[in-house]
Design a protein around this motif. Structure first.
Motif, PDB file in Angstrom:
ATOM      1  N   THR A  61      25.096 -12.574  10.804  1.00  0.00           N
ATOM      2  CA  THR A  61      26.384 -12.252  10.187  1.00  0.00           C
ATOM      3  C   THR A  61      26.805 -10.828  10.501  1.00  0.00           C
ATOM      4  O   THR A  61      27.982 -10.549  10.753  1.00  0.00           O
ATOM      5  N   LEU A  62      25.874  -9.896  10.517  1.00  0.00           N
ATOM      6  CA  LEU A  62      26.206  -8.485  10.711  1.00  0.00           C
ATOM      7  C   LEU A  62      26.287  -8.101  12.190  1.00  0.00           C
ATOM      8  O   LEU A  62      27.151  -7.307  12.580  1.00  0.00           O
ATOM      9  N   LEU A  63      25.369  -8.620  13.010  1.00  0.00           N
ATOM     10  CA  LEU A  63      25.320  -8.229  14.422  1.00  0.00           C
ATOM     11  C   LEU A  63      26.156  -9.133  15.321  1.00  0.00           C
ATOM     12  O   LEU A  63      26.691  -8.663  16.343  1.00  0.00           O
ATOM     13  N   GLY A  64      26.255 -10.402  14.958  1.00  0.00           N
ATOM     14  CA  GLY A  64      26.911 -11.343  15.864  1.00  0.00           C
ATOM     15  C   GLY A  64      26.086 -11.510  17.126  1.00  0.00           C
ATOM     16  O   GLY A  64      24.896 -11.815  17.086  1.00  0.00           O
ATOM     17  N   LEU A  78      25.797  -5.737   1.226  1.00  0.00           N
ATOM     18  CA  LEU A  78      25.391  -5.126  -0.039  1.00  0.00           C
ATOM     19  C   LEU A  78      24.232  -5.942  -0.610  1.00  0.00           C
ATOM     20  O   LEU A  78      24.342  -7.161  -0.774  1.00  0.00           O
ATOM     21  N   VAL A  79      23.111  -5.262  -0.887  1.00  0.00           N
ATOM     22  CA  VAL A  79      21.929  -5.909  -1.464  1.00  0.00           C
ATOM     23  C   VAL A  79      21.745  -5.343  -2.872  1.00  0.00           C
ATOM     24  O   VAL A  79      21.648  -4.126  -3.044  1.00  0.00           O
ATOM     25  N   LEU A 144      32.384   4.138  -3.143  1.00  0.00           N
ATOM     26  CA  LEU A 144      31.821   3.013  -2.396  1.00  0.00           C
ATOM     27  C   LEU A 144      32.940   2.030  -2.098  1.00  0.00           C
ATOM     28  O   LEU A 144      33.522   1.423  -3.007  1.00  0.00           O
ATOM     29  N   ASP A 145      33.240   1.876  -0.816  1.00  0.00           N
ATOM     30  CA  ASP A 145      34.288   0.966  -0.359  1.00  0.00           C
ATOM     31  C   ASP A 145      33.645  -0.358   0.051  1.00  0.00           C
ATOM     32  O   ASP A 145      32.877  -0.404   1.018  1.00  0.00           O
ATOM     33  N   ILE A 146      33.937  -1.414  -0.685  1.00  0.00           N
ATOM     34  CA  ILE A 146      33.336  -2.721  -0.393  1.00  0.00           C
ATOM     35  C   ILE A 146      34.369  -3.700   0.169  1.00  0.00           C
ATOM     36  O   ILE A 146      34.147  -4.920   0.161  1.00  0.00           O
ATOM     37  N   SER A 147      35.467  -3.167   0.663  1.00  0.00           N
ATOM     38  CA  SER A 147      36.519  -4.048   1.193  1.00  0.00           C
ATOM     39  C   SER A 147      36.128  -4.692   2.519  1.00  0.00           C
ATOM     40  O   SER A 147      36.718  -5.708   2.903  1.00  0.00           O
ATOM     41  N   SER A 148      35.140  -4.117   3.220  1.00  0.00           N
ATOM     42  CA  SER A 148      34.738  -4.654   4.525  1.00  0.00           C
ATOM     43  C   SER A 148      33.443  -5.448   4.450  1.00  0.00           C
ATOM     44  O   SER A 148      32.847  -5.743   5.501  1.00  0.00           O
ATOM     45  N   LEU A 149      32.988  -5.814   3.273  1.00  0.00           N
ATOM     46  CA  LEU A 149      31.723  -6.529   3.148  1.00  0.00           C
ATOM     47  C   LEU A 149      31.790  -7.896   3.819  1.00  0.00           C
ATOM     48  O   LEU A 149      32.752  -8.652   3.631  1.00  0.00           O
ATOM     49  N   SER A 150      30.745  -8.197   4.563  1.00  0.00           N
ATOM     50  CA  SER A 150      30.600  -9.527   5.155  1.00  0.00           C
ATOM     51  C   SER A 150      29.594 -10.376   4.385  1.00  0.00           C
ATOM     52  O   SER A 150      29.642 -11.609   4.485  1.00  0.00           O
ATOM     53  N   ALA A 151      28.689  -9.729   3.647  1.00  0.00           N
ATOM     54  CA  ALA A 151      27.656 -10.473   2.926  1.00  0.00           C
ATOM     55  C   ALA A 151      27.202  -9.686   1.702  1.00  0.00           C
ATOM     56  O   ALA A 151      27.182  -8.438   1.717  1.00  0.00           O
ATOM     57  N   VAL A 152      26.852 -10.418   0.642  1.00  0.00           N
ATOM     58  CA  VAL A 152      26.279  -9.849  -0.575  1.00  0.00           C
ATOM     59  C   VAL A 152      25.004 -10.630  -0.885  1.00  0.00           C
ATOM     60  O   VAL A 152      25.007 -11.865  -0.869  1.00  0.00           O
ATOM     61  N   PRO A 177      35.305  -8.902  -1.042  1.00  0.00           N
ATOM     62  CA  PRO A 177      36.224  -9.845  -0.386  1.00  0.00           C
ATOM     63  C   PRO A 177      35.877 -11.300  -0.689  1.00  0.00           C
ATOM     64  O   PRO A 177      34.705 -11.656  -0.879  1.00  0.00           O
ATOM     65  N   ASP A 178      36.899 -12.145  -0.712  1.00  0.00           N
ATOM     66  CA  ASP A 178      36.688 -13.560  -1.024  1.00  0.00           C
ATOM     67  C   ASP A 178      35.977 -14.303   0.103  1.00  0.00           C
ATOM     68  O   ASP A 178      35.308 -15.310  -0.158  1.00  0.00           O
ATOM     69  N   ASP A 179      36.128 -13.834   1.335  1.00  0.00           N
ATOM     70  CA  ASP A 179      35.513 -14.539   2.457  1.00  0.00           C
ATOM     71  C   ASP A 179      34.103 -14.040   2.769  1.00  0.00           C
ATOM     72  O   ASP A 179      33.566 -14.316   3.846  1.00  0.00           O
ATOM     73  N   ARG A 180      33.512 -13.323   1.855  1.00  0.00           N
ATOM     74  CA  ARG A 180      32.160 -12.816   2.062  1.00  0.00           C
ATOM     75  C   ARG A 180      31.164 -13.965   2.040  1.00  0.00           C
ATOM     76  O   ARG A 180      31.451 -15.068   1.545  1.00  0.00           O
TER      77      ARG A 180
END
Length: 655
Positions: A61-64, A78-79, A144-152, A177-180
């Motif tokens: 998810t992070l590296l592609g 975010l963990v 802390l800006d979490i608008s670009s999160l891809s995974a939680v 984000p909703d698409d996380r």
């Protein structure tokens, strides 16, 4: 290399460098291609490698398709972990796992300087690991800006809900984000976790490893039945019997942690404490002492030890029984990690046998019921370790030949072996003699011979105190000392019975206690060099019997120099009676001998004696006449009386 197929090359290199030859079941499940990009609710036993598992799941998810991360900016993942120790531990695990990818990993946990964390976030990070409360603070302060999160990732999600972090978790998930992608990891999946997953995950894949469905095969569970007042002694024998590289003792309260820490320090164990009252710096140093070998026993509460990973932890002791099956699993999960073997020992007082049975049954755990290791068993185990010492198999080096030959010629082989045995035993705490209790059915009453003392012992002759010893305790009448709590305390801490204690002499600030010679020897070996008991009571050895008469002379109840009643100044004297007056009341009160006669109370005119209301010879005929005043000269023609007006301005109100 087949184990690492489908894993990003940089991650596979890190695993190989770390010595991974085979993945655990949960790690294999997380690299399934069908799970790519999907939410997951994963349940697996503690210690099954969940941190590496979600690290493997996050990589695609992070590296592609990239091998390395680009320059850090707003976090991509975010963990969230329940405790500071677990969050820092997860950060360390992800650092070596993502070492080849150039990832920047930052932590945000309570107890650390928030300004330092803010500066680290401003420099940018790819992955942020933190505790719920501190992450919420950074989000609300816009650091802390979490608008670009891809995974939680929610690690130990069940524990976070138990600790009351539901509102914080919901706030973080709603702000992201909703698409996380949302990954939840938990040792158990109660209804609260299922509800949270339903509200904040999209078509989550439920992953349950085989280890969740059965008892952890790498952990040996032992339930040790002890007498109620022998719990601490049993823990000492268990620690001595296993001689684990690292061991952890779980207590239910901070006070119990502090008490056991002081007791085991006095017995020569290298101990550290881990509880919520310690600062973050103290907790970090305690864990580091366990990791580098400076300490071998950690005494902790459930919350403080949640999720910590101590390398080589071989033994878990439950000094206080867990409150529920989940706590039992989490405690025991500190050992038997990553394929290593471990022992989980429950110290079960006879009065809590049924509670322990229900606990094990609800946790679906089969434990071996037994007694704790006795003193003889501990000694035999020490001898076995001595005979199996690997140093005997090492050849003699050249630089040792000369001194070895000289020692043998000077002392002989037997004396050398005896010195080696004494040296081996000197650095170890002496085992404890335990009271034998029944191990069978808890509903059966203990047999008479299994109690602390047979009934006939109470009728036995008095113990011999002819060659006994006296001890001084730093507590006396001023501190409300009483034999009813002093004697149980001495028996509990000094491995004594009531028959080992003789006379007790209480003074104002100290108490003298007589003991038999055998009891005194056991007492001294049990309390250690510090000579401290509970409540700050210090023990001193007396060379002989205390001189109580001298004690009374120093602090007499009544002093001869200043008696309570002095002859020089009696309470009642004929020369000057206590009731004598300096001046007579009247001249006629003088006597011929010059003394004065005091006037008695009844010589005075009574207060109630007053002039009669009516001076006529004939008394009034009715009561009304008694209550009316004497008519004034200006009374009315009809002879009636005019009452006097009441109040301060009575004259002005007259008509």
């Amino acid at each position: 290399m087949t184990e690492f197929e489908g894993i990003a090359p940089a991650i596979a290199e890190a695993l190989a460098k770390r010595g991974y030859n085979e993945l655990t079941p949960v790690q294999k499940a997380m690299r399934d291609p069908e799970l790519a990009g999907k939410d997951a609710l994963v349940s697996a036993q503690t210690g099954s490698g969940k941190t590496v598992a979600f690290g493997l799941a996050l990589a695609p998810t992070l590296l592609g398709n990239e091998r390395r991360f680009s320059a850090p900016g707003a976090p991509l993942a975010l963990v969230i972990a329940p405790t500071r120790e677990l969050a820092l531990q997860v950060k360390r695990e992800l650092e070596w796992l993502y070492e080849q990818t150039g990832a920047t990993i930052t932590s945000c946990v309570g107890g650390m300087d928030m300004r330092t964390e803010k500066r680290a976030l401003e420099r940018g990070a790819h992955i942020v690991v933190g505790t719920p409360g501190r992450l919420c603070d950074h989000i609300r302060r816009n650091s802390l800006d979490i608008s670009s999160l891809s995974a939680v990732v929610l690690d130990e999600a069940d524990e976070m809900l138990d600790l009351g972090f539901r509102e914080d978790l919901e706030f973080i998930l709603e702000e992201s984000p909703d698409d996380r992608r949302t990954l939840m990891f938990s040792a158990t999946v109660p209804r609260s976790i299922a509800t949270l997953a339903k509200n904040y995950q999209r078509d989550a894949v439920r992953i349950s490893t085989a280890s969740e469905q059965k008892q952890h095969v790498d952990i040996e569970y032992r339930a040790l039945t002890v007498a109620s007042n022998d719990r601490e002694n049993a823990i000492i024998n268990v620690l001595r019997y296993y001689e684990a590289k690292n061991a952890i003792v779980f207590c239910s309260t901070r006070a119990a942690v502090n008490h056991l820490t002081a007791r085991f320090n006095n017995r020569g164990f290298s101990v550290v404490a881990l509880s919520g009252e310690l600062s973050q710096n103290e907790r970090t140093h305690a864990l580091q002492a366990m990791r580098d070998g400076r300490a071998r026993v950690c005494i902790a509460t459930d919350v403080a030890a949640r999720g910590i990973d101590l390398p080589g932890l071989e033994l878990v002791i439950h000094a206080d029984l867990p409150t529920n099956p989940d706590t039992l699993l989490h405690r025991s999960g500190r050992t038997g990690r990553a394929g290593q073997k471990g022992v989980s020992a429950l110290i079960v007082p006879v009065s809590q046998r049924r509670k322990a049975e229900r606990l094990l049954e609800n946790a679906r755990i089969t434990a071996n019921w037994a007694r704790p290791p006795s003193a003889d068993e501990v000694s035999r185990r020490d001898d076995e370790r001595l005979l199996a010492d690997t140093s005997f198999a090492e050849p003699i080096r050249e630089d040792e030949e000369e001194i070895v030959r000289a020692l043998i010629e000077l002392h002989g082989a037997e004396q050398m072996a005896a010195a080696f045995v004494r040296q081996f035993r000197s650095g170890r705490s002496a085992p404890e003699d335990l009271i034998e209790v029944a191990v069978g059915d808890s509903r059966a009453k203990p047999r008479r011979d299994e109690k602390s003392a047979p009934r006939e012992d109470y009728d036995a002759p008095r113990a011999d105190f002819s060659d006994g010893s006296w001890f001084s305790l730093s507590v006396g009448r001023k501190q409300s000392a009483e034999p009813r709590w002093l004697i149980p305390m001495l028996c509990r801490h000094g491995k004594l019975t009531k028959r080992d204690i003789g006379a007790i002499r209480m003074q104002q600030d100290e108490t003298f206690v007589e003991m038999t010679s055998d009891g005194a020897e056991r007492f001294l070996s049990s309390i250690g060099k510090e000579g401290m008991l509970e409540k700050g009571i210090r023990v001193k050895t007396l060379p002989g019997a205390p001189d109580l008469s001298q004690q009374r002379q120093e602090k007499p109840s009544f002093s001869k120099d200043k008696p309570a009643f002095s002859k020089d100044k009696p309470a009642y004297s004929k020369d000057k009676p206590a009731f004598a007056k300096k001046r007579p009341y009247s001249d006629d009160a003088a006597r011929s001998d010059g003394d004065f006669k005091p006037k008695r109370k009844f010589d005075k005119k009574p207060a109630y004696a007053a002039a009669p209301a009516h001076t006529d010879d004939k008394p009034p005929e009715n009561r009304e006449a008694w209550t009316k005043k004497k008519p004034k000269p200006n009374a009315g023609k009809d002879g009636g009386f005019k009452p006097k007006p009441k109040g301060n301005n009575a004259k002005n109100r007259q008509s």
